[in-house]
Design an enzyme around this catalytic site. Structure first.
Site, mmCIF file in Angstrom:
data_model
loop_
_atom_site.group_PDB
_atom_site.id
_atom_site.type_symbol
_atom_site.label_atom_id
_atom_site.label_comp_id
_atom_site.label_asym_id
_atom_site.label_seq_id
_atom_site.Cartn_x
_atom_site.Cartn_y
_atom_site.Cartn_z
ATOM 1 N N HIS A 161 0.848 -1.194 0.000
ATOM 2 C CA HIS A 161 0.000 0.000 0.000
ATOM 3 C C HIS A 161 0.880 1.239 0.000
ATOM 4 O O HIS A 161 1.698 1.437 0.892
ATOM 5 C CB HIS A 161 -0.938 -0.010 1.207
ATOM 6 C CG HIS A 161 -1.971 -1.092 1.134
ATOM 7 N ND1 HIS A 161 -2.406 -1.793 2.239
ATOM 8 C CD2 HIS A 161 -2.653 -1.592 0.075
ATOM 9 C CE1 HIS A 161 -3.317 -2.677 1.856
ATOM 10 N NE2 HIS A 161 -3.483 -2.574 0.559
ATOM 11 N N ALA A 162 0.671 2.084 -1.004
ATOM 12 C CA ALA A 162 1.613 3.161 -1.307
ATOM 13 C C ALA A 162 1.760 4.180 -0.190
ATOM 14 O O ALA A 162 2.851 4.713 0.027
ATOM 15 C CB ALA A 162 1.172 3.858 -2.602
ATOM 16 N N ARG A 163 0.701 4.486 0.512
ATOM 17 C CA ARG A 163 0.747 5.571 1.494
ATOM 18 C C ARG A 163 1.447 5.193 2.794
ATOM 19 O O ARG A 163 1.694 6.039 3.643
ATOM 20 C CB ARG A 163 -0.665 6.048 1.809
ATOM 21 C CG ARG A 163 -1.588 5.022 2.464
ATOM 22 C CD ARG A 163 -2.989 5.592 2.591
ATOM 23 N NE ARG A 163 -3.959 4.653 3.126
ATOM 24 C CZ ARG A 163 -5.264 4.929 3.256
ATOM 25 N NH1 ARG A 163 -5.708 6.120 2.909
ATOM 26 N NH2 ARG A 163 -6.098 4.032 3.739
ATOM 27 N N GLU A 164 1.814 3.935 2.939
ATOM 28 C CA GLU A 164 2.410 3.444 4.176
ATOM 29 C C GLU A 164 3.935 3.570 4.101
ATOM 30 O O GLU A 164 4.665 2.591 4.005
ATOM 31 C CB GLU A 164 1.937 2.008 4.426
ATOM 32 C CG GLU A 164 0.425 1.929 4.589
ATOM 33 C CD GLU A 164 -0.154 0.525 4.497
ATOM 34 O OE1 GLU A 164 0.628 -0.446 4.442
ATOM 35 O OE2 GLU A 164 -1.401 0.394 4.466
ATOM 36 N N ARG A 198 -3.252 4.825 -2.081
ATOM 37 C CA ARG A 198 -3.046 3.495 -1.499
ATOM 38 C C ARG A 198 -2.795 2.417 -2.560
ATOM 39 O O ARG A 198 -1.995 1.496 -2.357
ATOM 40 C CB ARG A 198 -4.294 3.131 -0.682
ATOM 41 C CG ARG A 198 -4.442 1.677 -0.245
ATOM 42 C CD ARG A 198 -5.772 1.518 0.462
ATOM 43 N NE ARG A 198 -6.205 0.141 0.625
ATOM 44 C CZ ARG A 198 -6.061 -0.574 1.737
ATOM 45 N NH1 ARG A 198 -5.449 -0.037 2.778
ATOM 46 N NH2 ARG A 198 -6.517 -1.806 1.826
ATOM 47 N N ASN A 232 -3.402 -5.798 -2.293
ATOM 48 C CA ASN A 232 -3.627 -6.763 -1.222
ATOM 49 C C ASN A 232 -5.067 -7.272 -1.181
ATOM 50 O O ASN A 232 -5.518 -7.805 -0.176
ATOM 51 C CB ASN A 232 -3.255 -6.153 0.134
ATOM 52 C CG ASN A 232 -2.897 -7.206 1.160
ATOM 53 O OD1 ASN A 232 -2.235 -8.192 0.854
ATOM 54 N ND2 ASN A 232 -3.330 -7.004 2.410
ATOM 55 N N ARG A 233 -5.770 -7.113 -2.277
ATOM 56 C CA ARG A 233 -7.060 -7.772 -2.501
ATOM 57 C C ARG A 233 -7.046 -8.517 -3.840
ATOM 58 O O ARG A 233 -8.063 -9.062 -4.255
ATOM 59 C CB ARG A 233 -8.212 -6.759 -2.515
ATOM 60 C CG ARG A 233 -8.353 -5.907 -1.259
ATOM 61 C CD ARG A 233 -8.690 -6.717 -0.046
ATOM 62 N NE ARG A 233 -8.999 -5.870 1.117
ATOM 63 C CZ ARG A 233 -8.088 -5.338 1.924
ATOM 64 N NH1 ARG A 233 -6.795 -5.553 1.698
ATOM 65 N NH2 ARG A 233 -8.439 -4.584 2.963
ATOM 66 N N HIS A 273 3.321 -3.571 6.632
ATOM 67 C CA HIS A 273 2.311 -2.538 6.398
ATOM 68 C C HIS A 273 2.311 -1.566 7.583
ATOM 69 O O HIS A 273 3.101 -1.668 8.503
ATOM 70 C CB HIS A 273 0.921 -3.169 6.276
ATOM 71 C CG HIS A 273 0.699 -3.976 5.045
ATOM 72 N ND1 HIS A 273 -0.230 -3.633 4.081
ATOM 73 C CD2 HIS A 273 1.271 -5.129 4.609
ATOM 74 C CE1 HIS A 273 -0.212 -4.532 3.110
ATOM 75 N NE2 HIS A 273 0.689 -5.454 3.416
ATOM 76 N N SER A 274 1.393 -0.606 7.538
ATOM 77 C CA SER A 274 1.076 0.232 8.701
ATOM 78 C C SER A 274 -0.372 0.690 8.531
ATOM 79 O O SER A 274 -0.901 0.679 7.413
ATOM 80 C CB SER A 274 2.017 1.443 8.792
ATOM 81 O OG SER A 274 1.719 2.424 7.823
ATOM 82 N N TYR A 297 -9.805 -7.292 10.539
ATOM 83 C CA TYR A 297 -11.092 -7.333 9.859
ATOM 84 C C TYR A 297 -10.991 -8.336 8.713
ATOM 85 O O TYR A 297 -9.903 -8.855 8.423
ATOM 86 C CB TYR A 297 -11.505 -5.949 9.327
ATOM 87 C CG TYR A 297 -10.392 -5.142 8.715
ATOM 88 C CD1 TYR A 297 -9.797 -5.500 7.510
ATOM 89 C CD2 TYR A 297 -9.920 -3.997 9.361
ATOM 90 C CE1 TYR A 297 -8.774 -4.759 6.959
ATOM 91 C CE2 TYR A 297 -8.890 -3.248 8.818
ATOM 92 C CZ TYR A 297 -8.317 -3.637 7.609
ATOM 93 O OH TYR A 297 -7.294 -2.901 7.080
ATOM 94 N N GLU A 324 1.739 -5.007 10.859
ATOM 95 C CA GLU A 324 1.267 -3.618 10.854
ATOM 96 C C GLU A 324 2.100 -2.815 11.862
ATOM 97 O O GLU A 324 1.988 -3.003 13.064
ATOM 98 C CB GLU A 324 -0.221 -3.551 11.233
ATOM 99 C CG GLU A 324 -1.150 -4.256 10.251
ATOM 100 C CD GLU A 324 -1.536 -3.374 9.068
ATOM 101 O OE1 GLU A 324 -1.093 -2.196 9.020
ATOM 102 O OE2 GLU A 324 -2.278 -3.866 8.201
#
Length: 424
Positions: free
Chosen positions: A180-183, A238, A255-256, A308-309, A360, A382
């Site tokens: 995920h790009a924003r992490e 993201r 990641n989906r 991730h974060s 989740y 995370e």
């Protein structure tokens, strides 16, 4: 929310659509932590206009058991706060000004303008600098590091990985960052861990033992297009940067997109959703390259860690079902050991558990793909924090995150070696 408030919100949206252009500016946007206390309040929070859900990642996972971190754009902020008050929903401001927090993330870079940054592990680096760093550190340790191309991204960027090894016959651990790009803390960790591992070989007894027994496959930028976009255009981007015929919006959540209950709960068929799963499994060349590599090296890979974060969690398979994972006892044992090692460094508390219960539901996730095809131990890690900064972790936290998460990776490495020795 009454009719007059909705009208104000609509006018604010129209104003933004007519005036917002260029690199996205988050000045005046805020991140709120909201505390829904009833099912009615949950439904109200799920319908907040233009809300960018940070934790949980999407509205459907909002519940009364956990606080909700959500970014609210400035042009609807006053009306959203007013409506929360009208509904008697408690909240607090987590980030007062999102753009100011973003600027704070790169203030160290700005103060070092004109100086060499590639090997400064205490600042965040864009794509070009990370790519150069990979080439440089591979040249610096030619007997240990192989620098190679993993694949090609949607926008034509070469995806590189490093193989760090003393013996090609050793079992392996696969580590990736930046799904995920924003992490941004994710690739920052991949860089500092690589440095620690290489500098520690021959000087640190544990690193030396582990690298003599284990091969490390490290992919610092598994989503280079999205990461580039998060630097140049939209800091909180993201997804990947693909766009398919019939799709309204750009980007797939990598990641989906993996082959793990693809299309199930916790993913979306809407291209504008941050959890858009893509038009078909492994549609993203980045995901296909990762999956092909994992399948090709399955006999050697004993552990897989996707970094991730944020949330401070060790998320275990499987996230797409509430049915207990068959080897959950083994997974939990090693997760606890890693969480204990993290705590010993700075007292940072990580929780752990099967993803569907600890975080989740997610379908199409990389850790579940790797586990489902036979990697014995997998997790999503995370990193910091639990909400104070969220995705905008300041530079001064890079080093403490690196030190404590390196402790976790050393624990995971021992787990990989043990699993190899005890394999059937």
């Amino acid at each position: 929310m009454n009719m007059s408030t909705w009208i104000k919100v609509a006018l604010g949206i129209v104003l933004c659509l007519t005036q917002c252009h260029g690199k996205k500016d988050y000045s005046g946007d805020q991140v709120l932590t909201i505390y829904p206390a009833s099912e009615e309040q949950v439904k109200f929070v799920q319908r907040l206009p233009e809300a960018d859900f940070w934790s949980p990642k999407y509205a459907e996972e909002v519940n009364i058991e956990k606080p909700v971190d959500v970014l609210i754009p400035r042009h609807v902020l006053g009306n959203v706060k007013e409506s929360l008050g009208e509904e008697d929903i408690s909240y607090k401001v987590m980030i007062e000004d999102v753009q100011a927090a973003m600027d704070n993330q790169v203030k160290g870079r700005m103060s070092r303008a004109g100086h060499e940054l590639v090997h400064d592990y205490n600042v965040y680096h864009p794509v070009e600098e990370i790519e150069q760093w990979m080439a440089d550190i591979s040249a610096e340790y030619p007997s240990l590091v192989t620098y190679e191309q993993l694949g090609v991204s949607t926008e034509g960027r070469n995806m590189h990985m490093m193989t760090i090894s003393t013996n090609p016959d050793n079992p392996a651990i696969l580590i990736d960052c930046t799904f995920h790009a924003r992490e941004w803390i994710s690739p920052a960790f991949c860089q500092c861990f690589t440095r620690n591992l290489l500098e520690g070989y021959g000087t640190d007894p544990l690193f030396t033992k582990q690298l003599n027994s284990l091969t490390y496959y490290i992919i610092p930028l598994i989503n280079p297009d999205g990461y580039k976009y998060s630097w140049d255009e939209e800091r909180l981007w993201r997804k990947t940067r693909s766009k398919y015929e019939g799709d309204e919006c750009y980007g797939t959540d990598a990641n989906r997109n993996c082959d793990a209950n693809y299309g199930g709960e916790g993913s979306s068929g809407d291209s504008c959703s941050i959890t858009y799963r893509g038009p078909y499994v492994e549609s993203e060349p980045e995901v296909k390259a990762f999956a092909d590599f994992t399948r090709a090296h399955l006999s050697k890979i004993m552990a897989y860690v996707s970094v991730h974060s944020y949330s401070q969690l060790v998320v275990l398979p499987r996230s797409y079902t509430g049915v207990p994972t068959p080897t959950l006892d083994v997974l939990m044992k090693y997760a606890k050991q890693a969480a204990d090692e993290i705590y010993r460094v700075h007292g940072t508390v990580y929780t752990y558990g099967q993803g569907s219960s600890s975080l989740y539901f997610v379908s199409g996730g990389s850790k579940d793909f790797a586990y489902d095809i036979g990697v014995p131990w997998t997790c999503t890690l995370e990193l910091r924090d639990t909400g104070e900064y969220g995705f905008l972790l300041p530079e001064d936290q890079i080093e403490p995150v690196c030190v404590e998460t390196t402790a976790a990776l050393r624990s995971f490495s021992d787990a990989a070696i043990e699993l190899w020795l005890n394999r059937d």
